[in-house]
Design a protein around this motif. Structure first.
Motif, PDB file in Angstrom:
ATOM      1  N   GLU A   1       0.803  -1.226   0.000  1.00 29.75           N
ATOM      2  CA  GLU A   1       0.000   0.000   0.000  1.00 29.75           C
ATOM      3  C   GLU A   1       0.831   1.269   0.000  1.00 29.75           C
ATOM      4  OE1 GLU A   1      -1.213   1.377   4.504  1.00 29.75           O
ATOM      5  OE2 GLU A   1      -2.269  -0.342   3.687  1.00 29.75           O
ATOM      6  N   ALA A   2       1.994   1.252   0.671  1.00 29.54           N
ATOM      7  CA  ALA A   2       2.755   2.484   0.866  1.00 29.54           C
ATOM      8  C   ALA A   2       3.914   2.655  -0.096  1.00 29.54           C
ATOM      9  CB  ALA A   2       3.278   2.544   2.306  1.00 29.54           C
ATOM     10  N   THR A   3       4.287   1.603  -0.809  1.00 36.82           N
ATOM     11  CA  THR A   3       5.445   1.705  -1.707  1.00 36.82           C
ATOM     12  C   THR A   3       5.025   1.303  -3.116  1.00 36.82           C
ATOM     13  OG1 THR A   3       6.247  -0.576  -1.458  1.00 36.82           O
ATOM     14  CG2 THR A   3       6.910   0.991   0.255  1.00 36.82           C
ATOM     15  N   VAL A   4       5.984   1.336  -4.020  1.00 38.43           N
ATOM     16  CA  VAL A   4       5.691   0.928  -5.398  1.00 38.43           C
ATOM     17  C   VAL A   4       5.698  -0.583  -5.559  1.00 38.43           C
ATOM     18  CG1 VAL A   4       6.485   3.045  -6.486  1.00 38.43           C
ATOM     19  CG2 VAL A   4       8.105   1.192  -6.088  1.00 38.43           C
ATOM     20  N   ALA A   5       5.917  -1.323  -4.481  1.00 37.80           N
ATOM     21  CA  ALA A   5       5.992  -2.785  -4.528  1.00 37.80           C
ATOM     22  C   ALA A   5       4.598  -3.396  -4.451  1.00 37.80           C
ATOM     23  CB  ALA A   5       6.867  -3.293  -3.393  1.00 37.80           C
ATOM     24  N   ALA A   6       3.742  -3.035  -5.393  1.00 37.33           N
ATOM     25  CA  ALA A   6       2.351  -3.492  -5.374  1.00 37.33           C
ATOM     26  C   ALA A   6       2.230  -5.006  -5.425  1.00 37.33           C
ATOM     27  CB  ALA A   6       1.578  -2.866  -6.535  1.00 37.33           C
ATOM     28  N   GLY A   7       3.149  -5.681  -6.093  1.00 37.06           N
ATOM     29  CA  GLY A   7       3.078  -7.128  -6.219  1.00 37.06           C
ATOM     30  C   GLY A   7       3.949  -7.873  -5.220  1.00 37.06           C
ATOM     31  N   TYR A   8       4.489  -7.158  -4.231  1.00 37.60           N
ATOM     32  CA  TYR A   8       5.402  -7.777  -3.274  1.00 37.60           C
ATOM     33  C   TYR A   8       4.708  -8.903  -2.517  1.00 37.60           C
ATOM     34  CZ  TYR A   8       8.673  -8.242   0.622  1.00 37.60           C
ATOM     35  OH  TYR A   8       9.544  -8.734   1.555  1.00 37.60           O
ATOM     36  N   ALA A   9       5.357 -10.057  -2.476  1.00 39.84           N
ATOM     37  CA  ALA A   9       4.770 -11.228  -1.819  1.00 39.84           C
ATOM     38  C   ALA A   9       5.594 -11.694  -0.623  1.00 39.84           C
ATOM     39  CB  ALA A   9       4.640 -12.367  -2.831  1.00 39.84           C
ATOM     40  N   GLY A  10       6.620 -10.965  -0.261  1.00 38.37           N
ATOM     41  CA  GLY A  10       7.485 -11.371   0.836  1.00 38.37           C
ATOM     42  C   GLY A  10       8.704 -12.115   0.327  1.00 38.37           C
ATOM     43  N   ASP A  11       9.545 -12.486   1.265  1.00 38.04           N
ATOM     44  CA  ASP A  11      10.798 -13.162   0.941  1.00 38.04           C
ATOM     45  C   ASP A  11      10.624 -14.673   0.959  1.00 38.04           C
ATOM     46  OD1 ASP A  11      11.827 -10.599   1.131  1.00 38.04           O
ATOM     47  OD2 ASP A  11      12.922 -10.964   2.990  1.00 38.04           O
ATOM     48  N   THR A  12      11.493 -15.356   0.240  1.00 39.57           N
ATOM     49  CA  THR A  12      11.597 -16.803   0.401  1.00 39.57           C
ATOM     50  C   THR A  12      12.471 -17.054   1.630  1.00 39.57           C
ATOM     51  OG1 THR A  12      13.555 -16.906  -1.007  1.00 39.57           O
ATOM     52  CG2 THR A  12      11.398 -17.308  -2.069  1.00 39.57           C
ATOM     53  N   VAL A  13      12.446 -18.271   2.114  1.00 36.20           N
ATOM     54  CA  VAL A  13      13.265 -18.619   3.274  1.00 36.20           C
ATOM     55  C   VAL A  13      14.744 -18.468   2.930  1.00 36.20           C
ATOM     56  CG1 VAL A  13      13.873 -20.462   4.892  1.00 36.20           C
ATOM     57  CG2 VAL A  13      11.476 -20.121   4.217  1.00 36.20           C
TER      58      VAL A  13
ATOM     59  N   GLN B   1       5.675   8.224  -6.462  1.00 30.91           N
ATOM     60  CA  GLN B   1       5.520   8.507  -7.887  1.00 30.91           C
ATOM     61  C   GLN B   1       6.859   8.477  -8.602  1.00 30.91           C
ATOM     62  OE1 GLN B   1       3.325  12.172  -8.333  1.00 30.91           O
ATOM     63  NE2 GLN B   1       1.442  11.298  -7.484  1.00 30.91           N
ATOM     64  N   TRP B   2       7.887   9.044  -8.000  1.00 31.72           N
ATOM     65  CA  TRP B   2       9.223   9.042  -8.594  1.00 31.72           C
ATOM     66  C   TRP B   2       9.721   7.608  -8.748  1.00 31.72           C
ATOM     67  CZ3 TRP B   2      13.876   7.544  -6.146  1.00 31.72           C
ATOM     68  CH2 TRP B   2      15.016   7.702  -6.924  1.00 31.72           C
ATOM     69  N   GLN B   3       9.539   6.786  -7.708  1.00 31.91           N
ATOM     70  CA  GLN B   3       9.996   5.388  -7.780  1.00 31.91           C
ATOM     71  C   GLN B   3       9.245   4.606  -8.850  1.00 31.91           C
ATOM     72  OE1 GLN B   3       9.442   4.358  -3.583  1.00 31.91           O
ATOM     73  NE2 GLN B   3      11.654   4.102  -3.396  1.00 31.91           N
ATOM     74  N   GLY B   4       7.980   4.917  -9.032  1.00 30.47           N
ATOM     75  CA  GLY B   4       7.180   4.205 -10.019  1.00 30.47           C
ATOM     76  C   GLY B   4       7.349   4.714 -11.425  1.00 30.47           C
ATOM     77  N   GLY B   5       7.952   5.895 -11.563  1.00 33.49           N
ATOM     78  CA  GLY B   5       8.063   6.562 -12.844  1.00 33.49           C
ATOM     79  C   GLY B   5       9.043   5.964 -13.746  1.00 33.49           C
TER      80      GLY B   5
ATOM     81  N   ILE C   1      11.661   5.388   5.196  1.00 39.92           N
ATOM     82  CA  ILE C   1      10.735   6.523   5.039  1.00 39.92           C
ATOM     83  C   ILE C   1       9.377   6.050   4.539  1.00 39.92           C
ATOM     84  CG2 ILE C   1      10.248   8.601   3.651  1.00 39.92           C
ATOM     85  CD1 ILE C   1      13.312   9.159   3.767  1.00 39.92           C
ATOM     86  N   MET C   2       9.397   5.242   3.493  1.00 40.12           N
ATOM     87  CA  MET C   2       8.135   4.831   2.872  1.00 40.12           C
ATOM     88  C   MET C   2       7.326   3.874   3.750  1.00 40.12           C
ATOM     89  SD  MET C   2       7.921   6.712   0.290  1.00 40.12           S
ATOM     90  CE  MET C   2       6.572   6.018  -0.651  1.00 40.12           C
ATOM     91  N   LEU C   3       7.981   3.123   4.601  1.00 32.75           N
ATOM     92  CA  LEU C   3       7.236   2.252   5.521  1.00 32.75           C
ATOM     93  C   LEU C   3       6.640   3.038   6.684  1.00 32.75           C
ATOM     94  CD1 LEU C   3       9.287  -1.055   5.748  1.00 32.75           C
ATOM     95  CD2 LEU C   3       7.001  -0.739   4.826  1.00 32.75           C
ATOM     96  N   LEU C   4       7.394   4.009   7.198  1.00 34.07           N
ATOM     97  CA  LEU C   4       6.937   4.743   8.377  1.00 34.07           C
ATOM     98  C   LEU C   4       6.088   5.962   8.047  1.00 34.07           C
ATOM     99  CD1 LEU C   4      10.175   4.603  10.561  1.00 34.07           C
ATOM    100  CD2 LEU C   4       8.165   3.101  10.644  1.00 34.07           C
ATOM    101  N   TYR C   5       6.476   6.684   7.019  1.00 35.46           N
ATOM    102  CA  TYR C   5       5.765   7.914   6.667  1.00 35.46           C
ATOM    103  C   TYR C   5       5.802   8.075   5.151  1.00 35.46           C
ATOM    104  CZ  TYR C   5       4.201  12.743   6.866  1.00 35.46           C
ATOM    105  OH  TYR C   5       3.487  13.898   6.701  1.00 35.46           O
ATOM    106  N   PRO C   6       4.940   7.347   4.448  1.00 39.42           N
ATOM    107  CA  PRO C   6       4.976   7.373   2.979  1.00 39.42           C
ATOM    108  C   PRO C   6       4.791   8.783   2.416  1.00 39.42           C
ATOM    109  CG  PRO C   6       3.439   5.710   3.789  1.00 39.42           C
ATOM    110  CD  PRO C   6       3.868   6.511   4.963  1.00 39.42           C
ATOM    111  N   ILE C   7       5.584   9.095   1.432  1.00 41.88           N
ATOM    112  CA  ILE C   7       5.509  10.384   0.748  1.00 41.88           C
ATOM    113  C   ILE C   7       5.119  10.100  -0.697  1.00 41.88           C
ATOM    114  CG2 ILE C   7       6.819  12.422   0.018  1.00 41.88           C
ATOM    115  CD1 ILE C   7       8.556  11.965   2.580  1.00 41.88           C
ATOM    116  N   GLU C   8       4.005  10.638  -1.101  1.00 38.58           N
ATOM    117  CA  GLU C   8       3.456  10.352  -2.427  1.00 38.58           C
ATOM    118  C   GLU C   8       4.427  10.734  -3.536  1.00 38.58           C
ATOM    119  OE1 GLU C   8       1.060   8.630  -5.089  1.00 38.58           O
ATOM    120  OE2 GLU C   8       0.778   8.528  -2.925  1.00 38.58           O
ATOM    121  N   ALA C   9       5.147  11.839  -3.376  1.00 40.90           N
ATOM    122  CA  ALA C   9       6.102  12.256  -4.411  1.00 40.90           C
ATOM    123  C   ALA C   9       7.214  11.226  -4.593  1.00 40.90           C
ATOM    124  CB  ALA C   9       6.700  13.622  -4.046  1.00 40.90           C
TER     125      ALA C   9
END
Length: 184
Positions: A108-120, A180-184, A169-177
């Motif tokens: 929700e807070a980062t550009v990792a929309a498809g993030y599924a977690g780590d493997t062991v 957007q930059w990361q997703g751009g 930063i993005m986990l604790l206090y997401p900044i929309e700018a």
């Protein structure tokens, strides 16, 4: 605690972390069936599934930070005990990072929309890379460790538009700018 006992406890903590991650339903290796040593920035979807990726640099920096914080707080304790505490901290992060709470937060807070977690295997090697950073910080002058940390942060920023600083930063206090930059 003797050296062999410290090593045994450390390996036991890492093995326990792997067992807990498996019990949490984490995949042991990438569902693609491969184990890659390195996943480059252009294969971000394969990140956190193999042995190393650009986020590995963050785990090495964790080791730098843990070494110096634990040295300041517990310098009277043997370095092996401080390394075990660093393993506990990093293992706790790996367990939290792979919980639904944090996985959903990444989505929700980062550009990792498809993030599924780590493997062991990725989580275990993240702990090992943290230890590499811990031992590096122990052996090198502080200024060298700081320079390497800055270089790692800049390299990851250049390669994948993300690094430890932006991740926090993005986990604790997401900044929309930033998002957007990361997703751009």
């Amino acid at each position: 605690m003797s050296g062999p006992v410290t090593w045994g406890v450390g390996l036991g903590l890492i093995a326990l972390t792997a067992v807990i991650l498996l019990a949490m339903g984490r995949d042991p290796i990438c569902t693609c069936g491969e184990i890659r040593l390195w996943v480059p920035g252009d294969a971000v979807s394969g990140g956190s599934q193999h042995i190393a990726d650009w986020y590995t640099l963050s785990h090495i920096i964790h080791g730098f930070i843990f070494y110096w914080v634990l040295w300041l707080a517990l310098r009277q304790r043997p370095v092996g005990e401080r390394a075990l505490l660093a393993i506990v901290i990093e293992a706790a992060w790996e367990l939290l990072e792979n919980s639904p709470l944090v996985i959903d937060r990444y989505r929700e807070a980062t550009v990792a929309a498809g993030y599924a977690g780590d493997t062991v295997i990725n989580s275990v090697t993240d702990i090992l890379f943290m230890l590499l950073g811990f031992w590096f910080a122990r052996r090198m002058p502080a200024w060298v460790t700081v320079v390497v940390a800055v270089v790692f942060e800049l390299a990851a920023l250049w390669a994948v538009k993300d690094n430890l600083t932006l991740n926090v930063i993005m986990l604790l206090y997401p900044i929309e700018a930033i998002k957007q930059w990361q997703g751009g």
